[in-house]
Design an enzyme around this catalytic site. Structure first.
Site, PDB file in Angstrom:
ATOM      1  N   TYR A 125     -10.018 -14.630  44.252  1.00  0.00           N
ATOM      2  CA  TYR A 125      -8.871 -13.777  43.944  1.00  0.00           C
ATOM      3  C   TYR A 125      -8.489 -12.856  45.102  1.00  0.00           C
ATOM      4  CZ  TYR A 125      -8.567 -15.046  39.011  1.00  0.00           C
ATOM      5  OH  TYR A 125      -8.377 -15.719  37.831  1.00  0.00           O
ATOM      6  N   LYS A 177     -21.203 -22.018  39.485  1.00  0.00           N
ATOM      7  CA  LYS A 177     -20.856 -23.435  39.667  1.00  0.00           C
ATOM      8  C   LYS A 177     -21.479 -23.876  40.989  1.00  0.00           C
ATOM      9  CE  LYS A 177     -18.558 -27.168  38.458  1.00  0.00           C
ATOM     10  NZ  LYS A 177     -18.789 -27.947  37.223  1.00  0.00           N
ATOM     11  N   ASP A 212     -18.763 -24.569  33.230  1.00  0.00           N
ATOM     12  CA  ASP A 212     -18.118 -25.468  32.263  1.00  0.00           C
ATOM     13  C   ASP A 212     -18.977 -25.621  31.010  1.00  0.00           C
ATOM     14  OD1 ASP A 212     -19.694 -26.547  34.265  1.00  0.00           O
ATOM     15  OD2 ASP A 212     -18.795 -28.530  34.207  1.00  0.00           O
ATOM     16  N   ASP A 236     -12.732 -13.898  34.729  1.00  0.00           N
ATOM     17  CA  ASP A 236     -11.386 -13.715  34.184  1.00  0.00           C
ATOM     18  C   ASP A 236     -11.184 -14.661  32.999  1.00  0.00           C
ATOM     19  OD1 ASP A 236      -8.806 -12.875  33.915  1.00  0.00           O
ATOM     20  OD2 ASP A 236      -8.047 -13.837  35.728  1.00  0.00           O
TER      21      ASP A 236
END
Ligand code: NAI
Length: 343
Positions: A125, A177, A212, A236
């Site tokens: 971001y 991840k 995930d 987020d």
């Protein structure tokens, strides 16, 4: 005379004034000792001072180091930069704290009580994005750079562990991840594991999960989680996911916390479609005010506010339209204030 606590108040745009007035009524009923310095930002800042984040507003927060903020409008696509993002950067508000607790029992996800701790300044971001032109297509390739630092990961993860321990929570889950983004989110996972070994392994449990799988597990069985800590983009998304588990954004508070300041807000936006109609649900901002009371160690008042919200919703059955009720903002607030005064 109790000691007062200076704090900045930014009513914000759209439904901001309506939910801020409701929240102030609740805080007054609690006898919360905030001494408000009222400032403007967002669209109101542009209209009144030609700046979505006027200097006077920044100066006020610099002085008080504490703010309660209504939603600020940001144009999509072009226009001025988000005042929310600027505030986070200006005051280095590195931790975004998003608790999600079931307030109305009997729904699909009963008795959920989770906290998402999101890194607020780094990751994907940071806004380093550009296009590459190929032949006559100026947007043939899009690129984005993510940056996570060990220092940034460490201060956030440390914050998450300390917060979890202070609240008597049982477990911190590190969401990553690192199987695919081996460097970008690997550094976050590695830092968490090192910090846990160094400082926390005898004080609280920790586990790790890939983002995930985490999303799926949250929907199948949210009760297996307690405190989740993760990088900016994942945080987020997951914090909105957990808000959805407990009834949507109308009930979701958030805190942006840094070394130099803390800003408390509702997660939702300015809701222009219902602004001025007196129907907005003020609970998210009220819960943000409860987090603010906790932050200044007025935990007893914070608990009273949360109990009064629970009772207004579930004993008095006074609810705003977004929760299937018929009450407007003012009626809900009157019922809540009565609960606080007669507790
Ligand atoms: P929004 O959250 O304002 O509204 C989404 C939907 O939820 C609307 O139908 C709205 O009526 C409803 N809603 C939101 N809060 C509610 C409440 N308290 N009670 C009842 N219903 C409620 O999101 P939207 O429409 O995408 O954004 C509007 C503006 O808010 C934009 O300019 C956006 O940039 C800004 N925004 C500001 C935020 C902040 O200051 N923290 C966060 C999110 C958006």
């Amino acid at each position: 005379m109790p000691q007062t606590i200076a704090a900045t108040l930014i009513p914000g745009d759209g439904i901001g004034t309506e939910i801020v007035d409701a929240t102030l009524a609740a805080l007054d009923a609690l006898g919360a000792p905030f001494q408000w310095d009222r400032q403007i930002a967002g669209l109101e800042g542009v209209t009144a001072a030609g700046d979505p984040l006027p200097k006077a507003t920044l100066d006020s927060i610099r002085r008080t180091r504490l703010a309660l903020k209504g939603p600020l409008e940001t144009p999509s696509g072009g226009g001025y930069r988000s005042s929310n993002v600027r505030l986070r950067e200006e005051f280095q508000l590195y931790a975004n704290l998003r608790p999600a607790r079931t307030l109305i029992p009997g729904g699909r996800f009963d008795k959920v009580d989770l906290v998402v701790v999101r890194e607020n300044l780094e990751g994907l971001y940071i806004g380093h994005e550009h296009y590459v032109k190929i032949d006559d297509d100026p947007h043939a390739v899009a690129m984005a750079t993510g940056i996570n630092t060990r220092a940034g990961s460490r201060r956030l993860i440390e914050f998450a562990f300390e917060h979890a321990i202070r609240l008597g929570r049982k477990k911190v889950t590190v969401v990553h991840k690192a199987n695919i983004m081996k460097a970008l989110t690997g550094i976050f996972l590695e830092t968490a594991q090192q910090l846990y070994e160094q400082k926390y392994k005898n004080r609280i449990a920790m586990d790790t999960v890939i983002v995930d799988a985490c999303a799926m597990k949250l929907v199948l069985n949210p009760w297996q989680f307690d405190v989740l800590v993760t990088t900016n983009l994942f945080g987020d998304i997951l914090s909105d996911l957990v808000a959805g588990l407990v009834g949507g954004l109308g009930m979701a508070p958030g805190a942006n916390i840094g070394a130099d300041a803390a800003i408390f807000e509702a997660v939702h936006g300015s809701a222009p479609d219902i602004a001025g109609k007196g129907v907005a649900n003020p609970i998210a901002l009220m819960l943000a005010a409860a987090m603010m009371l906790d932050h200044v160690n007025l935990t007893d008042k914070a608990a009273r506010l949360r109990t009064a919200i629970d009772q207004t919703l579930n004993v008095d059955n006074v609810r705003t339209g977004d929760l299937g009720g018929k009450a407007g903002t003012a009626e809900f607030t009157r019922a809540l204030v009565k609960r606080i005064e007669h507790a």
